[in-house]
Design a protein around this motif. Structure first.
Motif, short mmCIF file in Angstrom:
data_model
loop_
_atom_site.label_atom_id
_atom_site.label_comp_id
_atom_site.label_asym_id
_atom_site.label_seq_id
_atom_site.Cartn_x
_atom_site.Cartn_y
_atom_site.Cartn_z
N LEU A 150 5.85 1.06 -1.57
CA LEU A 150 5.51 0.92 -2.99
C LEU A 150 5.85 2.18 -3.78
N ASP A 326 -1.75 -5.49 -2.39
CA ASP A 326 -2.50 -5.52 -3.65
C ASP A 326 -3.51 -4.38 -3.70
N LYS A 329 -1.57 -1.11 -4.33
CA LYS A 329 -1.11 -1.02 -5.72
C LYS A 329 -2.23 -0.55 -6.63
#
Length: 337
Positions: A150, A326, A329
Motif C-alpha cells: 500500500l 482495509d 489503509k
C-alpha cells in the motif's frame, strides 16, 4: 547533486522506448535514464556527458565508444554464444525487463573496485518501520507485506524479511536466484557498491520491492548486529528508497539494537493470556536493559484475520484488498505514514 547516467542504445526504437519507460517507473534505481536509437546520437551525447552505465544492442556497438567516458558497458545479446564476439559483458535481450535489470545491476556491481564511490542520494529521509512481536501467529508478515504494497503506490519502498523461516519460496511458488544471504556476504566483504548488489537481487510484488529472505536460519543467527546496521545505513544513505520495512524475527543478534534504529515499531499482539504474558516480559526486559525509548516507538495492533485468502494462490497480491488491507489503509490514514 546530479544522478549518474544510465544510457540505453538500441536501433529497435520500440524496445528502447519501452525499456526506458520501465526504468523510469522503477523507483529504486539511482540513475537518470537516457535512450538512443543509434550510435551517432549516443556518441554525440557521450562527448558532452559522462555515462556511468551503458546498455547497448550488439549491432550498435562501435569503435567510438572507446573514446567516451563510460563507467561500464553491457551488451544486449540476441542469442547463445553471441556475447563471445564482444569484449563487453552481455545480457540476453529477449527476457523480462525486470530480469534484464537484475542481470545488468549484477554486472555493474562486479565493477565496484573501479567505479567511483557512491554519493548520497538526494531524497527525503528514509523512514525505517519495524514490524516485530514477541508473540507468534499474529499476522506479522502478512501485515508487513500489506503495509509495504500500500505504501509502495506512492513512494519507493523496500521490504526486508529478517526471520529465520520466512517460507517465501513456497509463498511465491519459486526459487530465487539470489537472496539476503548473498547480500549479507557482500556486507561482510566490505562491498563498496551495495546498492547495485541490492538492485541485482530485488524482486517485486505489486509496487513493493523486496530482497528474497535467507534460506537457512544459520544466516540469521550468525550475522552480527553490526552487519545489519551497516546494511540498513547503506540503504538509507545510498538507495532511493524512502521507506524501509524491517520484518524482524527473534533470531537476530542484539534485536534491540535493530529495533532502536526504527522510527516506528508496529507490534501485532494477541489477546490471549500467554501472548499478554510474553508481551509483558518483553517490555520489562526493555526497561532492565535500558531501552525505554523503544517503548515510545511501539504501536500495538490487533489485526483482523482474513481466512478468505488462506487457500488463494495469489495470497500476497490480494492482501491489500482483504479485511487486513482495509485495516492497514485506515492505519496509514491515521498515522500519516
Amino acid at each position: 547533486m546530479k544522478k549518474h547516467i544510465f544510457a540505453i542504445c538500441d536501433p529497435e526504437a520500440e524496445y528502447a522506448r519501452n525499456f526506458m519507460d520501465y526504468l523510469n517507473r522503477k523507483k529504486n534505481l539511482p540513475f537518470e535514464v537516457q535512450a538512443f536509437t543509434g550510435s551517432e546520437s549516443l556518441v554525440a551525447y557521450g562527448k558532452e556527458h559522462r555515462i556511468e552505465l551503458l546498455l547497448i544492442a550488439e549491432e550498435a556497438v562501435c569503435g567510438e565508444l572507446r573514446d567516451l567516458d563510460i563507467g561500464k558497458i553491457i551488451v544486449l545479446t540476441e542469442g547463445v554464444g553471441s556475447a563471445e564476439k564482444s569484449p563487453y559483458a552481455g545480457v540476453y535481450k529477449y527476457q523480462s525487463s525486470a530480469q534484464v535489470v537484475r542481470e545488468v545491476m549484477a554486472c555493474y556491481g562486479e565493477e565496484a573496485s573501479v567505479l567511483p564511490v557512491q554519493s548520497p542520494v538526494l531524497k527525503k529521509t528514509t523512514e525505517v518501520l519495524g514490524i516485530y512481536s514477541p508473540s507468534g501467529r499474529c499476522l506479522k508478515t502478512s501485515f508487513a507485506l500489506t503495509l509495504g504494497q500500500l505504501l509502495g503506490k506512492n513512494r519507493p519502498v523496500l521490504y526486508l524479511n529478517m526471520e529465520e523461516y520466512s517460507g517465501f519460496d513456497s509463498l511465491f511458488g519459486k526459487n530465487f536466484p539470489a537472496n539476503l544471504s548473498d547480500l549479507l556476504y557482500y556486507v561482510r566483504q566490505g562491498e563498496q557498491n551495495l546498492t547495485a548488489r541490492i538492485n541485482s537481487m530485488v524482486q517485486t510484488v505489486g509496487q513493493l520491492d523486496f530482497i528474497p529472505p535467507v534460506q537457512s536460519p544459520l544466516d540469521i543467527r550468525g550475522t552480527p548486529w553490526q552487519d545489519w546496521i551497516c546494511l540498513i545505513r547503506e540503504i538509507m544513505l545510498h538507495s532511493p528508497y524512502e521507506t524501509l520495512i524491517l520484518d524482524i524475527g527473534n533470531g537476530l543478534d542484539e534485536v534491540f539494537q535493530i529495533l532502536d534504529m526504527c522510527g516506528r515499531i508496529y507490534m501485532p499482539v494477541l489477546p490471549d493470556k500467554m501472548s499478554c504474558c510474553k508481551l509483558a516480559q518483553f517490555e520489562n526486559l526493555l526497561r532492565i536493559l535500558e531501552y525505554p525509548q523503544i517503548l515510545t516507538k511501539i504501536r500495538r495492533l490487533q489485526l483482523p484475520f482474513h481466512s478468505e485468502l488462506e487457500k488463494s494462490d495469489f495470497y500476497v497480491d490480494q492482501l491489500p484488498w482483504s479485511n487486513l488491507g482495509d485495516y492497514v489503509k485506515e492505519l496509514i490514514r491515521k498515522e500519516m505514514i
